[in-house]
Write an enzyme that holds these catalytic residues in place. Structure first.
Site, PDB file in Angstrom:
ATOM      1  N   ASN A 268       0.844  -1.195   0.000  1.00 44.74           N
ATOM      2  CA  ASN A 268       0.000   0.000   0.000  1.00 44.74           C
ATOM      3  C   ASN A 268       0.886   1.256   0.000  1.00 44.74           C
ATOM      4  OD1 ASN A 268      -1.456   2.269   1.091  1.00 44.74           O
ATOM      5  ND2 ASN A 268      -3.113   0.855   1.555  1.00 44.74           N
TER       6      ASN A 268
ATOM      7  N   ASP B  18      -0.236   4.451  -0.037  1.00 45.15           N
ATOM      8  CA  ASP B  18      -0.971   5.655   0.395  1.00 45.15           C
ATOM      9  C   ASP B  18      -0.064   6.704   1.034  1.00 45.15           C
ATOM     10  OD1 ASP B  18      -3.275   4.353  -0.326  1.00 45.15           O
ATOM     11  OD2 ASP B  18      -4.043   4.085   1.708  1.00 45.15           O
ATOM     12  N   HIS B  19       0.891   6.201   1.859  1.00 46.03           N
ATOM     13  CA  HIS B  19       1.652   7.176   2.642  1.00 46.03           C
ATOM     14  C   HIS B  19       2.825   7.785   1.878  1.00 46.03           C
ATOM     15  CE1 HIS B  19      -1.209   6.641   5.669  1.00 46.03           C
ATOM     16  NE2 HIS B  19      -0.894   5.375   5.889  1.00 46.03           N
TER      17      HIS B  19
ATOM     18  N   ARG C  29       3.241  18.820   1.296  1.00 42.94           N
ATOM     19  CA  ARG C  29       3.752  20.012   0.625  1.00 42.94           C
ATOM     20  C   ARG C  29       2.997  20.348  -0.663  1.00 42.94           C
ATOM     21  NH1 ARG C  29       8.955  22.213   1.632  1.00 42.94           N
ATOM     22  NH2 ARG C  29       9.057  22.355   3.874  1.00 42.94           N
TER      23      ARG C  29
ATOM     24  N   HIS D 246      -5.614   3.374  -1.531  1.00 44.97           N
ATOM     25  CA  HIS D 246      -6.944   3.648  -0.979  1.00 44.97           C
ATOM     26  C   HIS D 246      -7.336   5.062  -1.397  1.00 44.97           C
ATOM     27  CE1 HIS D 246      -9.665   3.697   2.898  1.00 44.97           C
ATOM     28  NE2 HIS D 246     -10.320   4.036   1.812  1.00 44.97           N
TER      29      HIS D 246
ATOM     30  N   ARG E  53      -9.513   7.683  -0.830  1.00 47.57           N
ATOM     31  CA  ARG E  53     -10.508   8.053   0.190  1.00 47.57           C
ATOM     32  C   ARG E  53     -11.408   9.152  -0.336  1.00 47.57           C
ATOM     33  NH1 ARG E  53      -9.071   6.231   5.577  1.00 47.57           N
ATOM     34  NH2 ARG E  53     -10.860   7.469   6.159  1.00 47.57           N
TER      35      ARG E  53
ATOM     36  N   ARG F 249      -7.383  12.568   1.142  1.00 46.58           N
ATOM     37  CA  ARG F 249      -6.308  13.095   1.983  1.00 46.58           C
ATOM     38  C   ARG F 249      -4.917  12.633   1.559  1.00 46.58           C
ATOM     39  NH1 ARG F 249      -7.152   9.350   7.056  1.00 46.58           N
ATOM     40  NH2 ARG F 249      -9.142  10.370   7.182  1.00 46.58           N
ATOM     41  N   HIS F 250      -4.846  11.477   0.884  1.00 47.60           N
ATOM     42  CA  HIS F 250      -3.518  11.083   0.362  1.00 47.60           C
ATOM     43  C   HIS F 250      -3.597  10.770  -1.134  1.00 47.60           C
ATOM     44  CE1 HIS F 250      -5.237   7.280   1.709  1.00 47.60           C
ATOM     45  NE2 HIS F 250      -4.901   7.438   2.970  1.00 47.60           N
TER      46      HIS F 250
ATOM     47  N   GLU G 289      -8.490   0.073  -2.772  1.00 50.38           N
ATOM     48  CA  GLU G 289      -9.355   0.018  -1.591  1.00 50.38           C
ATOM     49  C   GLU G 289     -10.295   1.202  -1.681  1.00 50.38           C
ATOM     50  OE1 GLU G 289      -6.639   0.392   1.614  1.00 50.38           O
ATOM     51  OE2 GLU G 289      -5.963  -1.674   1.481  1.00 50.38           O
TER      52      GLU G 289
ATOM     53  N   THR H 257      -7.232   6.008  10.222  1.00 57.24           N
ATOM     54  CA  THR H 257      -7.088   4.862   9.333  1.00 57.24           C
ATOM     55  C   THR H 257      -8.354   4.018   9.435  1.00 57.24           C
ATOM     56  OG1 THR H 257      -5.686   2.966   8.739  1.00 57.24           O
ATOM     57  CG2 THR H 257      -5.887   3.439  11.077  1.00 57.24           C
ATOM     58  N   THR H 258      -8.474   3.025   8.552  1.00 54.84           N
ATOM     59  CA  THR H 258      -9.679   2.194   8.542  1.00 54.84           C
ATOM     60  C   THR H 258      -9.904   1.574   9.927  1.00 54.84           C
ATOM     61  OG1 THR H 258      -9.024   1.648   6.292  1.00 54.84           O
ATOM     62  CG2 THR H 258     -10.834   0.380   7.208  1.00 54.84           C
TER      63      THR H 258
ATOM     64  N   GLU I  52     -10.899 -10.064   2.816  1.00 56.42           N
ATOM     65  CA  GLU I  52      -9.671  -9.599   3.463  1.00 56.42           C
ATOM     66  C   GLU I  52      -9.955  -9.519   4.951  1.00 56.42           C
ATOM     67  OE1 GLU I  52      -7.383  -6.335   1.844  1.00 56.42           O
ATOM     68  OE2 GLU I  52      -6.595  -5.842   3.835  1.00 56.42           O
TER      69      GLU I  52
ATOM     70  N   HIS J 185      -3.869  -4.952   7.643  1.00 55.91           N
ATOM     71  CA  HIS J 185      -4.037  -3.814   8.536  1.00 55.91           C
ATOM     72  C   HIS J 185      -3.192  -3.980   9.790  1.00 55.91           C
ATOM     73  CE1 HIS J 185      -5.654  -0.221  10.375  1.00 55.91           C
ATOM     74  NE2 HIS J 185      -5.939   0.116   9.142  1.00 55.91           N
ATOM     75  N   GLY J 186      -2.212  -3.108   9.912  1.00 48.25           N
ATOM     76  CA  GLY J 186      -1.356  -3.104  11.095  1.00 48.25           C
ATOM     77  C   GLY J 186      -0.279  -4.185  11.089  1.00 48.25           C
TER      78      GLY J 186
ATOM     79  N   GLY K  27       1.016  -1.666   4.332  1.00 49.94           N
ATOM     80  CA  GLY K  27       1.435  -0.331   3.912  1.00 49.94           C
ATOM     81  C   GLY K  27       2.327   0.389   4.899  1.00 49.94           C
TER      82      GLY K  27
HETATM   83  N1  PXP Z   1      -6.024  -3.447   4.191  1.00 49.38           N
HETATM   84  C1  PXP Z   1      -7.000  -2.499   4.253  1.00 49.38           C
HETATM   85  C2  PXP Z   1      -8.383  -2.889   3.902  1.00 49.38           C
HETATM   86  C3  PXP Z   1      -6.691  -1.169   4.620  1.00 49.38           C
HETATM   87  O1  PXP Z   1      -7.660  -0.245   4.668  1.00 49.38           O
HETATM   88  C4  PXP Z   1      -5.349  -0.833   4.896  1.00 49.38           C
HETATM   89  C5  PXP Z   1      -4.981   0.578   5.222  1.00 49.38           C
HETATM   90  O2  PXP Z   1      -5.236   1.382   4.124  1.00 49.38           O
HETATM   91  C6  PXP Z   1      -4.380  -1.852   4.813  1.00 49.38           C
HETATM   92  C7  PXP Z   1      -4.751  -3.150   4.482  1.00 49.38           C
HETATM   93  C8  PXP Z   1      -2.931  -1.588   5.113  1.00 49.38           C
HETATM   94  O3  PXP Z   1      -2.803  -1.315   6.473  1.00 49.38           O
HETATM   95  P1  PXP Z   1      -1.397  -0.816   7.049  1.00 49.38           P
HETATM   96  O4  PXP Z   1      -1.106   0.494   6.382  1.00 49.38           O
HETATM   97  O5  PXP Z   1      -1.650  -0.697   8.526  1.00 49.38           O
HETATM   98  O6  PXP Z   1      -0.389  -1.863   6.691  1.00 49.38           O
END
Ligand code: PXP
Length: 239
Positions: free
Chosen positions: A9, A11-12, A20, A45, A47, A51-52, A72, A102-103, A153, A193-194, A215
């Site tokens: 992922n 996103d970040h 910036r 993702h 959103r 935001r990102h 996502e 976050t989600t 998932e 996630h996490g 991510g």
């Molecule tokens: N899976 C889903 C459905 C998510 O929403 C996210 C965060 O965008 C992730 C996985 C990745 O999570 P993390 O950034 O905590 O690894």
């Protein structure tokens, strides 16, 4: 563990760029590194608050880089329209709250949800693989299956946040049991996630695991070792 796909992922990467409102760091460049360092998919993702990831990130990565894209998105008509236009290879439907950082857990899946079912059908009909982000609970998994999702998932945030070996083992067991049900329903099994370099291995070992989406930990580590190394290390860990 067989061959488990790694969705990275990014996103970040966009979060840093948006700090910036500049062109760098560029998500297209990040996607290229992901694909050449062991990542099987680029995950974004989009959103509703943008935001990102921006619409242009999704469009540019699709157009300029060859590789699988996993989107996502919230199960809302605006996102459905974008997905049908940009055509990611797969989509994960996630809940989205306005002020969350976050989600927050899996989709609320109770009984029949006509709107959600229609979005799943439309995306699936367009050849996009559809997964639903679900807590490791049998009711949620069966509901997503009944609505026609191809994959589940499993939300790993309770496992990732579990404090202490005992609680973590309990949360891992919930994921294992949920994974068993997903496979019994003949669906693809994803999780995320996490997840990080310290907690990922037991999740990767869950019987039948097909794909992990990660991510934050990878992008954070990439600041110190580079994205190529951060992706490669994670890929090796999950094999
Ligand atoms: N899976 C889903 C459905 C998510 O929403 C996210 C965060 O965008 C992730 C996985 C990745 O999570 P993390 O950034 O905590 O690894």
């Amino acid at each position: 563990m067989g061959h488990i796909k790694l969705g990275v992922n990014i996103d970040h990467v966009a979060t840093l760029r948006e700090a910036r409102k500049e062109k760098n760091p560029d998500t297209v460049e990040a996607a290229r590194v992901v694909y050449t360092s062991g990542g099987d998919m680029v995950v974004m993702h989009l959103r509703q608050d943008r935001r990102h990831i921006q619409d242009s990130d999704l469009e540019r990565v699709r157009k300029e880089v060859k590789g699988m894209i996993h989107l996502e998105m919230a199960a809302v008509p605006e996102m459905e329209k974008i997905a049908l236009k940009v055509r990611p290879d797969s989509v994960c439907l996630v809940p989205e709250g306005p002020n969350e950082v976050t989600t927050q857990g899996g989709m609320q899946l109770t009984g029949k949800q006509a709107g959600l079912e229609k979005i799943i059908r439309n995306l699936s009909g367009a050849g996009i693989e559809v997964s639903v982000f679900a807590d490791p609970e049998p009711g949620a998994i069966r509901a997503a299956h009944n609505m026609g999702a191809d994959a589940i998932e499993l939300c790993t945030s309770a496992y990732s946040q579990a404090w202490g070996k005992k609680l973590q083992a309990k949360e891992l067991e919930r994921l294992q049991l949920a994974g068993f049900l997903v496979k019994e329903l003949e669906m693809e099994l994803h999780a995320g996630h996490g997840l990080d370099y310290y907690n990922v291995v037991p999740v990767a070992r869950i019987e039948g695991m097909d794909c992990l989406n990660i991510g934050y930990s990878i992008i954070s580590r990439s600041m110190f070792v580079g994205l190529k190394t951060a992706v490669g290390e994670m890929k090796r860990l999950i094999q």
